[in-house]
Scaffold this motif. Structure first.
Motif, PDB file in Angstrom:
ATOM      1  N   ASP A 147       0.787  -1.370   0.062  1.00 36.92           N
ATOM      2  CA  ASP A 147       0.168   0.191  -0.127  1.00 36.92           C
ATOM      3  C   ASP A 147       0.711   1.314  -0.046  1.00 36.92           C
ATOM      4  O   ASP A 147       0.601   2.138   0.666  1.00 36.92           O
ATOM      5  CB  ASP A 147      -0.777  -0.067   1.300  1.00 36.92           C
ATOM      6  CG  ASP A 147      -1.718  -1.264   1.135  1.00 36.92           C
ATOM      7  OD1 ASP A 147      -2.087  -1.755   0.406  1.00 36.92           O
ATOM      8  OD2 ASP A 147      -2.182  -1.626   2.400  1.00 36.92           O
ATOM      9  N   GLY A 148       1.860   1.149  -0.688  1.00 35.40           N
ATOM     10  CA  GLY A 148       2.761   2.476  -1.153  1.00 35.40           C
ATOM     11  C   GLY A 148       3.665   2.672   0.256  1.00 35.40           C
ATOM     12  O   GLY A 148       4.394   3.794   0.133  1.00 35.40           O
ATOM     13  N   LYS A 149       3.516   1.723   1.162  1.00 35.22           N
ATOM     14  CA  LYS A 149       4.624   1.850   2.371  1.00 35.22           C
ATOM     15  C   LYS A 149       5.463   0.551   2.349  1.00 35.22           C
ATOM     16  O   LYS A 149       5.230  -0.352   1.748  1.00 35.22           O
ATOM     17  CB  LYS A 149       3.961   1.902   3.725  1.00 35.22           C
ATOM     18  CG  LYS A 149       3.160   3.282   3.873  1.00 35.22           C
ATOM     19  CD  LYS A 149       2.509   3.402   5.316  1.00 35.22           C
ATOM     20  CE  LYS A 149       1.451   2.114   5.519  1.00 35.22           C
ATOM     21  NZ  LYS A 149       0.801   2.467   6.942  1.00 35.22           N
ATOM     22  N   MET A 150       6.646   0.780   3.138  1.00 38.27           N
ATOM     23  CA  MET A 150       7.653  -0.252   3.172  1.00 38.27           C
ATOM     24  C   MET A 150       6.979  -0.896   4.695  1.00 38.27           C
ATOM     25  O   MET A 150       7.115  -0.336   5.615  1.00 38.27           O
ATOM     26  CB  MET A 150       8.847   0.293   3.208  1.00 38.27           C
ATOM     27  CG  MET A 150       9.679   0.776   1.910  1.00 38.27           C
ATOM     28  SD  MET A 150       9.277  -0.444   0.619  1.00 38.27           S
ATOM     29  CE  MET A 150      10.859  -1.529   1.133  1.00 38.27           C
ATOM     30  N   GLU A 151       7.017  -2.265   4.452  1.00 42.59           N
ATOM     31  CA  GLU A 151       7.016  -2.994   5.673  1.00 42.59           C
ATOM     32  C   GLU A 151       7.517  -4.149   6.120  1.00 42.59           C
ATOM     33  O   GLU A 151       8.119  -4.598   4.831  1.00 42.59           O
ATOM     34  CB  GLU A 151       5.171  -3.339   5.535  1.00 42.59           C
ATOM     35  CG  GLU A 151       4.171  -2.792   6.308  1.00 42.59           C
ATOM     36  CD  GLU A 151       2.930  -3.188   6.350  1.00 42.59           C
ATOM     37  OE1 GLU A 151       2.720  -4.566   6.086  1.00 42.59           O
ATOM     38  OE2 GLU A 151       1.877  -2.436   6.537  1.00 42.59           O
ATOM     39  N   MET A 152       8.026  -4.475   7.445  1.00 40.56           N
ATOM     40  CA  MET A 152       8.605  -5.643   7.484  1.00 40.56           C
ATOM     41  C   MET A 152       7.945  -6.943   7.257  1.00 40.56           C
ATOM     42  O   MET A 152       6.849  -6.965   7.638  1.00 40.56           O
ATOM     43  CB  MET A 152       9.256  -5.440   8.948  1.00 40.56           C
ATOM     44  CG  MET A 152      10.085  -4.199   9.512  1.00 40.56           C
ATOM     45  SD  MET A 152      10.993  -4.451  10.651  1.00 40.56           S
ATOM     46  CE  MET A 152       9.484  -4.444  11.886  1.00 40.56           C
ATOM     47  N   SER A 153       8.562  -7.908   6.873  1.00 38.02           N
ATOM     48  CA  SER A 153       7.771  -9.265   6.913  1.00 38.02           C
ATOM     49  C   SER A 153       8.842 -10.267   7.104  1.00 38.02           C
ATOM     50  O   SER A 153       9.984 -10.240   6.757  1.00 38.02           O
ATOM     51  CB  SER A 153       7.292  -9.327   5.248  1.00 38.02           C
ATOM     52  OG  SER A 153       6.964 -10.707   5.378  1.00 38.02           O
ATOM     53  N   GLN A 154       8.243 -11.343   7.879  1.00 38.70           N
ATOM     54  CA  GLN A 154       9.288 -12.615   8.435  1.00 38.70           C
ATOM     55  C   GLN A 154       9.504 -13.220   7.145  1.00 38.70           C
ATOM     56  O   GLN A 154       8.742 -13.578   6.487  1.00 38.70           O
ATOM     57  CB  GLN A 154       8.588 -13.287   9.319  1.00 38.70           C
ATOM     58  CG  GLN A 154       9.684 -13.996   9.909  1.00 38.70           C
ATOM     59  CD  GLN A 154       9.233 -14.980  11.365  1.00 38.70           C
ATOM     60  OE1 GLN A 154       8.192 -14.883  11.517  1.00 38.70           O
ATOM     61  NE2 GLN A 154       9.987 -15.770  11.730  1.00 38.70           N
ATOM     62  N   ILE A 155      10.796 -13.739   6.923  1.00 47.58           N
ATOM     63  CA  ILE A 155      11.413 -14.655   6.017  1.00 47.58           C
ATOM     64  C   ILE A 155      11.771 -16.131   6.632  1.00 47.58           C
ATOM     65  O   ILE A 155      12.334 -16.030   7.887  1.00 47.58           O
ATOM     66  CB  ILE A 155      12.305 -14.515   4.967  1.00 47.58           C
ATOM     67  CG1 ILE A 155      13.532 -13.680   5.484  1.00 47.58           C
ATOM     68  CG2 ILE A 155      11.349 -13.277   4.044  1.00 47.58           C
ATOM     69  CD1 ILE A 155      14.504 -13.260   4.553  1.00 47.58           C
TER      70      ILE A 155
END
Ligand SMILES: [Cu+2]
Length: 176
Positions: A74-82
């Motif tokens: 949504d136009g933002k940078m988000e953290m996501s677990q890998i």
């Protein structure tokens, strides 16, 4: 004689391992009110094979360390677990605003200037150790030269908010 043989075995053992190196290990101080923070480093794979980074630990700070990536949402940078990160031959920088390790549920809060032993774990059972220096949030932003970018979160440089305000109040409330 026996000692020499054992030493020889150890040396050949490590020579067989993948040609992995870690440098520039950093931990960002925890932002007040938070219980999580990021860890950063540069991995060098001097071999020909890809090795998977599968985890990390810093026992003193927390038992819960995750691997994270940053994704556009949504136009933002988000953290996501890998679950793992492919360390292909070459250099890989884990940095603020990019791939990083995340210390969750921090129980011992690291202070700027301290160092902590970080252990990185790979799918071939190898581990790498480095001493990570703790930097303030500001120092971390400077280190990665993120002054002009949003570093991905609430803690980005305040100056970025100085423009862009003051709009939207002109909608015709002229009095008198
Ligand atoms: Cu994270």
């Amino acid at each position: 004689m026996k000692k020499i043989l054992i030493l020889g075995a150890l040396i050949s053992g490590s020579a067989m391992a993948a040609d992995l190196n870690v440098k520039d290990c950093l931990i960002q101080e925890v932002v007040p009110g938070k219980e999580m923070t990021g860890g950063f480093f540069t991995l060098e794979n001097g071999g020909k094979d890809t090795v998977k980074l599968v985890g990390a630990s810093v026992e003193k700070i927390t038992d819960k360390v995750e691997l994270h990536e940053m994704i556009h949402k949504d136009g933002k940078m988000e953290m996501s677990q890998i679950q793992s990160y492919d360390v292909t031959p070459g250099e890989h920088q884990f940095k603020k605003g990019g791939y990083h390790i995340m210390f969750m549920e921090v129980k011992h809060f690291p202070k700027a200037g301290e160092t902590y032993p970080v252990e990185l774990k790979f799918d071939n059972k190898e581990t790498l150790k480095c001493d990570a220096k703790v930097l303030t949030v500001e120092e971390t932003i400077k280190h990665f030269k993120l002054d002009d970018e949003k570093a991905g979160g609430h803690d980005h440089d305040k100056k970025a908010d100085d423009h862009g305000h003051g709009h939207g109040k002109e909608d015709g409330k002229a009095k008198g």
